[in-house]
Design a protein around this motif. Structure first.
Motif, short mmCIF file in Angstrom:
data_model
loop_
_atom_site.label_atom_id
_atom_site.label_comp_id
_atom_site.label_asym_id
_atom_site.label_seq_id
_atom_site.Cartn_x
_atom_site.Cartn_y
_atom_site.Cartn_z
N GLN A 289 -9.11 9.56 -2.60
CA GLN A 289 -9.10 8.38 -1.73
C GLN A 289 -8.93 8.78 -0.27
O GLN A 289 -9.62 8.24 0.61
N PHE B 208 0.43 8.62 3.51
CA PHE B 208 0.46 10.08 3.37
C PHE B 208 1.63 10.63 4.18
O PHE B 208 2.63 11.04 3.63
N SER C 137 0.84 -1.20 0.00
CA SER C 137 0.00 0.00 0.00
C SER C 137 0.88 1.26 0.00
O SER C 137 2.09 1.19 -0.15
N TRP C 138 0.25 2.40 0.18
CA TRP C 138 0.93 3.69 0.20
C TRP C 138 0.47 4.48 1.41
O TRP C 138 -0.50 4.12 2.08
N TRP D 212 -5.22 9.98 -5.41
CA TRP D 212 -4.90 9.82 -3.98
C TRP D 212 -5.63 10.82 -3.10
O TRP D 212 -6.04 10.46 -2.00
N VAL E 213 1.54 5.34 -5.36
CA VAL E 213 0.53 6.37 -5.10
C VAL E 213 -0.40 6.48 -6.29
O VAL E 213 0.04 6.75 -7.41
N SER F 225 -3.66 9.02 6.70
CA SER F 225 -3.39 8.03 5.67
C SER F 225 -4.55 7.05 5.59
O SER F 225 -5.43 7.04 6.47
#
Length: 120
Positions: free
Chosen positions: A113, A29, A26-27, A110, A106, A46
């Motif tokens: 999301q 913030f 995953s990614w 984003w 990312v 995030s």
């Protein structure tokens, strides 16, 4: 809680990114570092909230920002920020690491999301 015992300044961070997001592919913030064990997790803005999840699972309530140029600490138990001691290097993710990151994971949408995930 004794903050002095909860901060272990000699423990290095677990890595350059959120350890749990890395495991999931995953990614994130922004990143936070556990002051007790060095676990790097993503912030509550995030998608996955891994820093606060780590605090809930382990009882490690003190985190420090893991963003370049930031050195504040936060205590989940008291909901307060404070100044604390210098922790083992490095004190942030690499300066060339994208925010959000990592760049390759990312998504283009984003912002949408994050807005969707953090409603409520």
């Amino acid at each position: 809680m004794n903050i002095d015992k909860s901060i272990k300044a000699s423990i290095p961070p677990s890595g350059a990114g959120c350890a749990d997001c890395e495991a999931l592919g995953s990614w994130w913030f922004h990143l936070r570092r556990c002051a007790e064990c060095g676990h790097v997790g993503c912030c509550d803005e995030s998608l996955n909230h891994h820093a606060s999840s780590h605090a809930e699972l382990t009882g490690h309530a003190i985190i420090q920002s893991y963003e370049p140029g930031e050195d504040w600490f936060y205590d989940f138990a008291t909901d307060k920020t404070f100044a604390g001691p210098a922790l083992a290097e490095p004190n942030s993710h690499p300066h060339d690491q994208s925010v959000p990151g990592p760049r390759a994971r990312v998504p283009r949408d984003w912002i949408a999301q994050l807005n969707h995930a953090n409603r409520g």
